[in-house]
Write an enzyme that holds these catalytic residues in place. Structure first.
Site, mmCIF file in Angstrom:
data_model
loop_
_atom_site.group_PDB
_atom_site.id
_atom_site.type_symbol
_atom_site.label_atom_id
_atom_site.label_comp_id
_atom_site.label_asym_id
_atom_site.label_seq_id
_atom_site.Cartn_x
_atom_site.Cartn_y
_atom_site.Cartn_z
ATOM 1 N N LYS B 132 -54.368 61.501 21.825
ATOM 2 C CA LYS B 132 -54.799 61.737 20.448
ATOM 3 C C LYS B 132 -55.203 63.203 20.295
ATOM 4 C CE LYS B 132 -57.954 59.571 17.098
ATOM 5 N NZ LYS B 132 -58.967 58.505 16.932
ATOM 6 N N SER B 207 -57.875 55.708 13.141
ATOM 7 C CA SER B 207 -57.487 57.086 13.134
ATOM 8 C C SER B 207 -56.491 57.462 14.222
ATOM 9 C CB SER B 207 -58.738 57.961 13.264
ATOM 10 O OG SER B 207 -59.373 57.743 14.503
ATOM 11 N N SER B 231 -60.536 52.528 15.469
ATOM 12 C CA SER B 231 -59.492 53.558 15.451
ATOM 13 C C SER B 231 -58.459 53.462 16.559
ATOM 14 C CB SER B 231 -60.135 54.954 15.453
ATOM 15 O OG SER B 231 -60.618 55.254 14.161
#
Lengths: 568, 568
Positions: B132, B207, B231
């Site tokens: 990420k 996310s 997320s």
């Protein structure tokens, strides 16, 4: 607002405490207040039988064996410690709640169980354990020194109280604290002040000051305190007993009352005080073996790790490297404290271990961060807790304050709350910086691998407990030497060196180059006669959640000290 | 304030990304935007060789064996996944940073090492792992979707990146996120929007939306996301892959950039996404085996516990009792979500396990507490982060917003920060209530022992991942079904059921008695054609720090689902 004046409630509460003392244990031959050192009084006062004295002087591990074998009954052991605790209470005012009848009833049940089944209820079978006032016991008050909380008995046990009882322990007294718990001394309006049994002009420390004094007087084999900035270790140090501050959540905290509730950044922890490391070990292991994480959401799921206790990660403990923190770069410790470190160094070297200097890193900034985080909303917290009865929030631990109607002497509190609080954003910025400080400190520790002979970073840190030994009432004004380890969440265990302040060995030293006016004041504050008879102690500090290894290493330090300088 | 307009910086950053794609991997035969389901495109587009396809379809555990045996070289494996990741990027815009050259150089080193020594570098030898965007890799930007953070490459690796590399993993791409990370969808000004490979009209979630889409397209064998309220799990669910949210600190977070820094109450955690539970397991075990607590002060000292993985505390996994959360008392899930739960129930019963209903307790209050805690200072946090370039803070994930000069459509964000923040005292009160809610929930769980056949409380909870499968862009408006487990700090693992939305099986059901207008709106929102081809998934939820046991139980659930309804 209560319809009663808060002083009336205090009077009723003190009356209740007096009535909870078995009449036959009230002494008429107490030493006068001029007698400062009362540590030997319990054994000479005449209330204790030979057996009582033998029981209360027995090391915890052996005591548990004798209880398990039925050599001594739980009733005998409970009676002995309860009597000695009541003597302690009359000497240094260390108790808040006293429930001996209930304890003896429980002890009798335990005896019956052992007799009937041949088995102990648990690893603490028949062992009396005292609890800091904030630890809820069903049916008993947890005032925490707030008048407003008096006469509101707990409706259920704290998680730890349940676990201790399930392990066979006998609960019998709760111990004194400062109002709010956020002081390194022990005084509140409800129960008054706890003094130091080695010198009643000195503080017992705080906030677990009642525990420290009670353990020193052998009124309990194991006591439980709490520690957010030193509150187990300061009383352990000032009263010369062993005490453990474990990492956040290792010992379950659920169901206790507390200050600063909802503060999630630097957490208070519960921890044991005892007259031996064996006492600390059996407490931690027996509590953790009950898997507290199944009943307390904040308890860490980490079973007792025997390999860590055996120091497998530390070369099996055969040759360790200790880093000694001689001073924190803020306040140079007084001569007795330095002597304690020097003796420890000699003892460790004599035992074949390596000793290097530990360089402090940002200790002042850590302390400031802790203060900012706790004070972010502490003033409001204290106001809300004290408001219902109109009791004032105590602003000094000075003796002068005990006449609350007199104007208080100027005194710098250990922890002065910001009266207006701060915004959440400001709070987050301090907490963020604190996280970064922790990372820097860990890097600093790991970097010591280059100076050790072991190939490992320093195994543990030897640190002062404070810049001074137990000071006079109102004079414990800094907790940097303990709070640093709370902010880092390191495990820290207080070991008494077996030494006490000696006017010759601990003569004042020539002035050093002062770090600041605070350092200079601390230097000038030292006179051996002020600290007469105060015990000298050190901290053994290890990494986060390394309770097992710190206990193992503290045993090595303790044995080295005893071997180097055997007591008669 | 930057002298450049923020849109100019965006243009430069996008140009940089385009140039980082190997030219020969740029496709000219991309499907038109009308083609919604692109999940099979990578294998039909012609760029991948037979070997590339075979490698990228190989389950992680087997892939690691083939790498260790030298059957496939690290260069071959890295090339295959890098190509497939670049295809994925062109289909759903899932990447932020691309550094294939560096990755291939590292892969060649690994191959040389294996050839020379006959040994792997570590348990992840030669395995490409995507990260990420917020996870720092030295020399690479971590913009986290903020224009202001562009062109500021990280000066060192995050702790996790170091550990993965030490374990032999190959880092090659970083993946897309929403600006601030505090959204359950993935869109930011710098890199734009990540769409769902099963239906590009639907969100990839957030996310960690870039990771979810990339794993689904098999552009990586393991990806790493972060999860503060869902997320990792929302993108896992919406893209039909496995994903794990472990407890606070189990996977080291040190050295990542983040939002809400200094918020110490409900912590974000890092966690893996993969196409198999084996991928999650090898990730957690290999990271924990590196003892991250020695280098990251917030990493929990808890070694991998094989006994817990073997489910010793859960009757060796022979007969488990699962509690199914059919709905949370706030929003009743849509028909495909309910079908997923029903199929799971049937599969578990067929495999000989017990299934009972799980009653929700205060889920709405947990969600509200989380919102209050995060929003206490989030607005200020976002302002400070976005201010240097004048980039606006994004207030909706609606498609309409992509023309930022048009007035945004009204949209309820997942998480709306309180514009003025709150005081620390108010924050502490919410955090205190949250602690009490956690205790109540744990008591609630333990009380289930009376309804199970095992004598134990329910072993794990089966929960929806959301009230819906992947919704259209801008429509992921609630994260109660994931956030509840963050606030409780329970371990939660997303398992795909292998089912997808089916217009017949998932026909709308008659209206139920609505909990609220939100529940009614959610009901009316459901039409099978809106959610065409969306994957159906569930969460397996266990206790705090019980990663090993949750992985073990999720394997049982996964096997039961596959056995009950085998894929061809």
């Amino acid at each position: 607002m209560s319809t009663q004046h808060w002083k009336e409630i205090v009077a009723q509460k003190r009356q209740q405490r007096t009535e909870s003392i078995p009449k036959e244990w009230i002494l008429t031959n107490l030493p006068s207040q001029d007698t400062l050192n009362v540590i030997d009084f319990p054994e000479s006062c005449g209330l204790l039988t030979e057996l009582d004295i033998q029981i209360t002087n027995t090391e915890v591990t052996l005591l548990l064996e004798k209880l398990a074998q039925g050599t001594w009954s739980a009733v005998e052991v409970t009676t002995a410690f309860a009597k000695r605790a009541i003597i302690a209470q009359q000497l240094v005012n260390c108790l808040t709640e006293i429930f001996v009848d209930k304890a003896l009833a429980r002890a009798a049940e335990l005896d019956a169980h052992l007799k009937t089944t041949g088995k102990v209820v648990g690893p603490l079978h028949g062992l009396p354990i005292s609890l800091k006032d904030q630890i809820n016991v069903k049916g008993v008050d947890s005032t925490m020194g707030y008048v407003s909380w008096a006469f509101k008995p707990a409706t259920k046990n704290a998680v730890l109280a349940d676990i201790l009882e399930a392990n066979g322990a006998v609960l019998y007294v709760k111990t004194n604290i400062p109002q709010t718990l956020m002081w390194g001394e022990t005084f509140n309006h409800v129960f008054g002040r706890t003094t130091n049994p080695y010198n009643r002009n000195l503080t017992s420390g705080g906030s677990s000051g009642g525990e420290g004094a009670l353990v020193a007087l052998k009124g309990c084999p194991i006591g439980v305190g709490s520690d957010i900035g030193g509150s187990v270790r300061i009383p352990s140090a000032f009263n010369g007993v062993y005490g453990l501050r474990g990492s956040y959540g290792r010992i379950p905290y659920g169901g206790c009352v507390n200050s600063l509730e909802g503060q999630d950044s630097i957490l208070s922890v519960l921890g044991p005080l005892s007259n031996s490391i064996g006492g600390l070990k059996v407490f931690v292991k027996s509590v953790v073996d009950q898997k507290p994480w199944f009943v307390d959401p904040l308890a860490v799921r980490k079973p007792w790790n025997e390999e860590e206790y055996q120091l497998i990660e530390h070369g099996k403990g055969e040759k360790l490297c200790f880093g000694i923190l001689w001073d924190d770069g803020i306040t140079k410790p007084h001569p007795p404290v330095i002597r304690g470190l020097e003796e420890t160094k000699k003892a460790l070297l004599a035992a074949g271990h390596q000793v290097v200097d530990w360089k402090p890193l940002n200790h002042g900034e850590f302390y400031k961060a802790a203060g900012s985080i706790w004070s972010a909303a502490a003033a409001e917290d204290f106001r809300v807790s004290s408001a219902p009865t109109g009791e004032p929030v105590i602003e000094t631990m000075d003796l002068s304050y005990e006449d609350v109607d007199a104007p208080p002497t100027e005194s710098i509190p250990l922890f002065r709350p910001n009266p207006n609080g701060i915004s959440s954003y400001e709070l987050w910025q301090v907490q963020r910086r604190k996280r970064d400080l922790r990372q820097e400190y860990l890097d600093h520790w790991n970097a010591t691998a280059v100076v050790t002979d072991t190939g490992r970073p320093v195994d543990a840190i030897i640190s002062p407990c404070a810049a001074y030994v137990a000071p006079p009432h109102g004079m414990n004004k800094s907790a940097v030497y303990t709070t640093i380890w709370n902010v880092l969440d390191y495990v820290a265990l207080v070991v008494p060196t077996g030494k006490f302040v000696d006017p010759v060995l601990d003569a004042p030293r020539p002035p050093h180059e002062f770090y600041s006016s605070v350092d200079k004041e601390n230097y000038e504050f030292y006179k051996p006669e002020t600290f007469k008879d105060a015990p000298i102690t050190i901290q053994v500090v290890g990494r986060t959640l390394e309770e097992e290894a710190v206990i193992g290493m503290a045993e090595i330090v303790d044995a080295a000290l005893k071997a180097y300088s055997p007591k008669l």
